[in-house]
Every structure is written in structure tokens, then in C-alpha cells.
Design a protein around this motif. Structure first.
Motif, PDB file in Angstrom:
ATOM      1  N   ILE A  20       0.834  -1.202   0.000  1.00  0.00           N
ATOM      2  CA  ILE A  20       0.000   0.000   0.000  1.00  0.00           C
ATOM      3  C   ILE A  20       0.870   1.255   0.000  1.00  0.00           C
ATOM      4  O   ILE A  20       0.599   2.203  -0.723  1.00  0.00           O
ATOM      5  CB  ILE A  20      -0.961   0.015   1.205  1.00  0.00           C
ATOM      6  N   SER A  21       1.921   1.245   0.785  1.00  0.00           N
ATOM      7  CA  SER A  21       2.808   2.407   0.852  1.00  0.00           C
ATOM      8  C   SER A  21       3.450   2.684  -0.501  1.00  0.00           C
ATOM      9  O   SER A  21       3.514   3.829  -0.952  1.00  0.00           O
ATOM     10  CB  SER A  21       3.882   2.187   1.912  1.00  0.00           C
ATOM     11  N   GLU A  22       3.917   1.632  -1.149  1.00  0.00           N
ATOM     12  CA  GLU A  22       4.533   1.783  -2.479  1.00  0.00           C
ATOM     13  C   GLU A  22       3.508   2.288  -3.494  1.00  0.00           C
ATOM     14  O   GLU A  22       3.788   3.198  -4.277  1.00  0.00           O
ATOM     15  CB  GLU A  22       5.105   0.443  -2.923  1.00  0.00           C
ATOM     16  N   ALA A  23       2.321   1.713  -3.464  1.00  0.00           N
ATOM     17  CA  ALA A  23       1.263   2.135  -4.396  1.00  0.00           C
ATOM     18  C   ALA A  23       0.870   3.590  -4.144  1.00  0.00           C
ATOM     19  O   ALA A  23       0.660   4.355  -5.082  1.00  0.00           O
ATOM     20  CB  ALA A  23       0.045   1.231  -4.265  1.00  0.00           C
ATOM     21  N   SER A  24       0.798   3.974  -2.875  1.00  0.00           N
ATOM     22  CA  SER A  24       0.422   5.354  -2.567  1.00  0.00           C
ATOM     23  C   SER A  24       1.494   6.336  -3.026  1.00  0.00           C
ATOM     24  O   SER A  24       1.182   7.456  -3.422  1.00  0.00           O
ATOM     25  CB  SER A  24       0.142   5.526  -1.073  1.00  0.00           C
ATOM     26  N   ARG A  56      -7.947  -7.963   1.781  1.00  0.00           N
ATOM     27  CA  ARG A  56      -8.491  -6.732   2.344  1.00  0.00           C
ATOM     28  C   ARG A  56      -9.557  -6.195   1.400  1.00  0.00           C
ATOM     29  O   ARG A  56      -9.397  -6.222   0.195  1.00  0.00           O
ATOM     30  CB  ARG A  56      -7.357  -5.742   2.545  1.00  0.00           C
ATOM     31  N   ARG A  57     -10.633  -5.722   1.940  1.00  0.00           N
ATOM     32  CA  ARG A  57     -11.737  -5.171   1.153  1.00  0.00           C
ATOM     33  C   ARG A  57     -11.338  -3.837   0.536  1.00  0.00           C
ATOM     34  O   ARG A  57     -10.465  -3.126   1.049  1.00  0.00           O
ATOM     35  CB  ARG A  57     -12.984  -4.982   2.017  1.00  0.00           C
ATOM     36  N   ALA A  58     -11.969  -3.499  -0.557  1.00  0.00           N
ATOM     37  CA  ALA A  58     -11.649  -2.278  -1.300  1.00  0.00           C
ATOM     38  C   ALA A  58     -11.789  -1.034  -0.426  1.00  0.00           C
ATOM     39  O   ALA A  58     -10.964  -0.117  -0.506  1.00  0.00           O
ATOM     40  CB  ALA A  58     -12.521  -2.171  -2.540  1.00  0.00           C
ATOM     41  N   ASN A  59     -12.829  -0.993   0.428  1.00  0.00           N
ATOM     42  CA  ASN A  59     -13.007   0.196   1.269  1.00  0.00           C
ATOM     43  C   ASN A  59     -11.875   0.344   2.285  1.00  0.00           C
ATOM     44  O   ASN A  59     -11.472   1.468   2.614  1.00  0.00           O
ATOM     45  CB  ASN A  59     -14.379   0.204   1.943  1.00  0.00           C
ATOM     46  N   GLN A  60     -11.322  -0.765   2.783  1.00  0.00           N
ATOM     47  CA  GLN A  60     -10.184  -0.683   3.696  1.00  0.00           C
ATOM     48  C   GLN A  60      -8.926  -0.235   2.955  1.00  0.00           C
ATOM     49  O   GLN A  60      -8.148   0.572   3.471  1.00  0.00           O
ATOM     50  CB  GLN A  60      -9.921  -2.026   4.387  1.00  0.00           C
ATOM     51  N   ILE A  61      -8.747  -0.714   1.757  1.00  0.00           N
ATOM     52  CA  ILE A  61      -7.610  -0.283   0.944  1.00  0.00           C
ATOM     53  C   ILE A  61      -7.720   1.206   0.631  1.00  0.00           C
ATOM     54  O   ILE A  61      -6.735   1.939   0.674  1.00  0.00           O
ATOM     55  CB  ILE A  61      -7.509  -1.134  -0.336  1.00  0.00           C
ATOM     56  N   GLU A  62      -8.937   1.658   0.352  1.00  0.00           N
ATOM     57  CA  GLU A  62      -9.157   3.085   0.097  1.00  0.00           C
ATOM     58  C   GLU A  62      -8.754   3.923   1.307  1.00  0.00           C
ATOM     59  O   GLU A  62      -8.060   4.937   1.174  1.00  0.00           O
ATOM     60  CB  GLU A  62     -10.627   3.330  -0.245  1.00  0.00           C
ATOM     61  N   LEU A  63      -9.172   3.504   2.498  1.00  0.00           N
ATOM     62  CA  LEU A  63      -8.799   4.225   3.721  1.00  0.00           C
ATOM     63  C   LEU A  63      -7.289   4.228   3.932  1.00  0.00           C
ATOM     64  O   LEU A  63      -6.702   5.252   4.309  1.00  0.00           O
ATOM     65  CB  LEU A  63      -9.495   3.605   4.929  1.00  0.00           C
ATOM     66  N   ASP A  64      -6.656   3.087   3.690  1.00  0.00           N
ATOM     67  CA  ASP A  64      -5.200   2.993   3.831  1.00  0.00           C
ATOM     68  C   ASP A  64      -4.489   3.903   2.834  1.00  0.00           C
ATOM     69  O   ASP A  64      -3.520   4.586   3.185  1.00  0.00           O
ATOM     70  CB  ASP A  64      -4.728   1.552   3.644  1.00  0.00           C
ATOM     71  N   LEU A  65      -4.974   3.917   1.600  1.00  0.00           N
ATOM     72  CA  LEU A  65      -4.375   4.798   0.583  1.00  0.00           C
ATOM     73  C   LEU A  65      -4.528   6.262   0.971  1.00  0.00           C
ATOM     74  O   LEU A  65      -3.584   7.048   0.841  1.00  0.00           O
ATOM     75  CB  LEU A  65      -5.026   4.566  -0.782  1.00  0.00           C
ATOM     76  N   GLU A  66      -5.705   6.626   1.431  1.00  0.00           N
ATOM     77  CA  GLU A  66      -5.932   8.015   1.849  1.00  0.00           C
ATOM     78  C   GLU A  66      -4.986   8.414   2.973  1.00  0.00           C
ATOM     79  O   GLU A  66      -4.415   9.505   2.959  1.00  0.00           O
ATOM     80  CB  GLU A  66      -7.382   8.212   2.279  1.00  0.00           C
ATOM     81  N   SER A  67      -4.805   7.526   3.938  1.00  0.00           N
ATOM     82  CA  SER A  67      -3.900   7.792   5.051  1.00  0.00           C
ATOM     83  C   SER A  67      -2.458   7.936   4.565  1.00  0.00           C
ATOM     84  O   SER A  67      -1.746   8.867   4.966  1.00  0.00           O
ATOM     85  CB  SER A  67      -4.005   6.657   6.070  1.00  0.00           C
ATOM     86  N   GLU A  68      -2.038   7.025   3.703  1.00  0.00           N
ATOM     87  CA  GLU A  68      -0.675   7.085   3.157  1.00  0.00           C
ATOM     88  C   GLU A  68      -0.469   8.340   2.309  1.00  0.00           C
ATOM     89  O   GLU A  68       0.582   8.984   2.378  1.00  0.00           O
ATOM     90  CB  GLU A  68      -0.377   5.842   2.324  1.00  0.00           C
ATOM     91  N   LEU A  69      -1.472   8.693   1.514  1.00  0.00           N
ATOM     92  CA  LEU A  69      -1.366   9.907   0.685  1.00  0.00           C
ATOM     93  C   LEU A  69      -1.234  11.147   1.557  1.00  0.00           C
ATOM     94  O   LEU A  69      -0.476  12.067   1.231  1.00  0.00           O
ATOM     95  CB  LEU A  69      -2.569  10.037  -0.248  1.00  0.00           C
ATOM     96  N   GLU A  70      -1.952  11.169   2.665  1.00  0.00           N
ATOM     97  CA  GLU A  70      -1.848  12.299   3.587  1.00  0.00           C
ATOM     98  C   GLU A  70      -0.439  12.384   4.173  1.00  0.00           C
ATOM     99  O   GLU A  70       0.115  13.477   4.316  1.00  0.00           O
ATOM    100  CB  GLU A  70      -2.891  12.169   4.696  1.00  0.00           C
ATOM    101  N   GLU A  71       0.163  11.246   4.486  1.00  0.00           N
ATOM    102  CA  GLU A  71       1.539  11.240   4.985  1.00  0.00           C
ATOM    103  C   GLU A  71       2.516  11.755   3.927  1.00  0.00           C
ATOM    104  O   GLU A  71       3.418  12.539   4.235  1.00  0.00           O
ATOM    105  CB  GLU A  71       1.946   9.834   5.443  1.00  0.00           C
ATOM    106  N   HIS A  72       2.332  11.337   2.683  1.00  0.00           N
ATOM    107  CA  HIS A  72       3.179  11.836   1.590  1.00  0.00           C
ATOM    108  C   HIS A  72       3.029  13.345   1.445  1.00  0.00           C
ATOM    109  O   HIS A  72       4.004  14.062   1.233  1.00  0.00           O
ATOM    110  CB  HIS A  72       2.819  11.159   0.262  1.00  0.00           C
ATOM    111  N   ARG A  73       1.777  13.830   1.573  1.00  0.00           N
ATOM    112  CA  ARG A  73       1.522  15.267   1.452  1.00  0.00           C
ATOM    113  C   ARG A  73       2.239  16.037   2.559  1.00  0.00           C
ATOM    114  O   ARG A  73       2.872  17.070   2.312  1.00  0.00           O
ATOM    115  CB  ARG A  73       0.020  15.541   1.502  1.00  0.00           C
ATOM    116  N   LYS A  74       2.173  15.519   3.785  1.00  0.00           N
ATOM    117  CA  LYS A  74       2.833  16.177   4.919  1.00  0.00           C
ATOM    118  C   LYS A  74       4.342  16.225   4.728  1.00  0.00           C
ATOM    119  O   LYS A  74       4.977  17.250   4.996  1.00  0.00           O
ATOM    120  CB  LYS A  74       2.495  15.457   6.219  1.00  0.00           C
ATOM    121  N   VAL A  75       4.910  15.121   4.276  1.00  0.00           N
ATOM    122  CA  VAL A  75       6.358  15.072   4.046  1.00  0.00           C
ATOM    123  C   VAL A  75       6.749  16.058   2.941  1.00  0.00           C
ATOM    124  O   VAL A  75       7.717  16.805   3.078  1.00  0.00           O
ATOM    125  CB  VAL A  75       6.818  13.633   3.705  1.00  0.00           C
ATOM    126  N   ALA A  76       5.990  16.064   1.853  1.00  0.00           N
ATOM    127  CA  ALA A  76       6.300  16.971   0.740  1.00  0.00           C
ATOM    128  C   ALA A  76       6.212  18.425   1.193  1.00  0.00           C
ATOM    129  O   ALA A  76       7.052  19.249   0.824  1.00  0.00           O
ATOM    130  CB  ALA A  76       5.355  16.711  -0.428  1.00  0.00           C
TER     131      ALA A  76
END
Length: 85
Positions: A20-24, A56-76
Motif C-alpha cells: 500500500i505504501s509503495e502504491a500510494s 483486504r476489502r476495497a473500502n479498507q484499501i481506500e482508507l489505507d491509501l488516503e492515510s498514506e497519501l496524507e503522509e506523503h503530502r505532509k512530508v512533501a
């Protein structure tokens, strides 16, 4: 290569949470690519292996992606602020 794309499909393995982290990271880069946005290139995120036990269900993957994307945004943003100082 991405600039010539008509669409982009990002396939996520529903059984491999570690990816998930790599995909995000890839998704973050695509969502911040001005040329892709200007050209209106659609991005489709797919979750494969949904039929397997313990996937993992699609909705859980979506939540994980959103969380990871937010972390990438904060780092950037932090890196950008450091560069501005």
C-alpha cells in the motif's frame, strides 16, 4: 511515458498490505504531475485478488491509501518548507 498515456490503471494487491505504501507513493506522484492533470488523464485504482480469503476489502484499501497519501503530502510540505527557509 506517462505523458502519452490515455489512462492509467494502478493495480493493488488486496492481500499484500505492505505494498500500500509503495502504491500510494506512485499515486501521489501521479496526482502531483501537472502534465497529467492538464491533459485530463484518468487514473483508475483497482484492487485485485478480492476473491481470496483474508484479502483486504476495497473500502479498507481506500482508507489505507488516503492515510498514506496524507503522509506523503505532509512530508512533501515539510520538505518544501525546509527548502523555503
Amino acid at each position: 511515458m506517462l505523458l502519452q498515456a490515455k489512462c492509467i490503471v494502478l493495480m493493488i494487491d488486496s492481500k499484500d498490505k505492505d505494498k500500500i505504501s509503495e502504491a500510494s507513493s506512485y499515486l501521489f506522484d501521479m496526482l502531483n504531475n501537472i502534465s497529467l492533470l492538464e491533459n485530463g488523464v484518468p487514473i483508475l485504482v483497482c484492487c485485485n485478488k478480492q476473491d481470496l480469503n483474508l484479502a483486504r476489502r476495497a473500502n479498507q484499501i481506500e482508507l489505507d491509501l488516503e492515510s498514506e497519501l496524507e503522509e506523503h503530502r505532509k512530508v512533501a510540505k515539510a520538505v518544501q518548507n525546509d527548502d523555503d527557509d
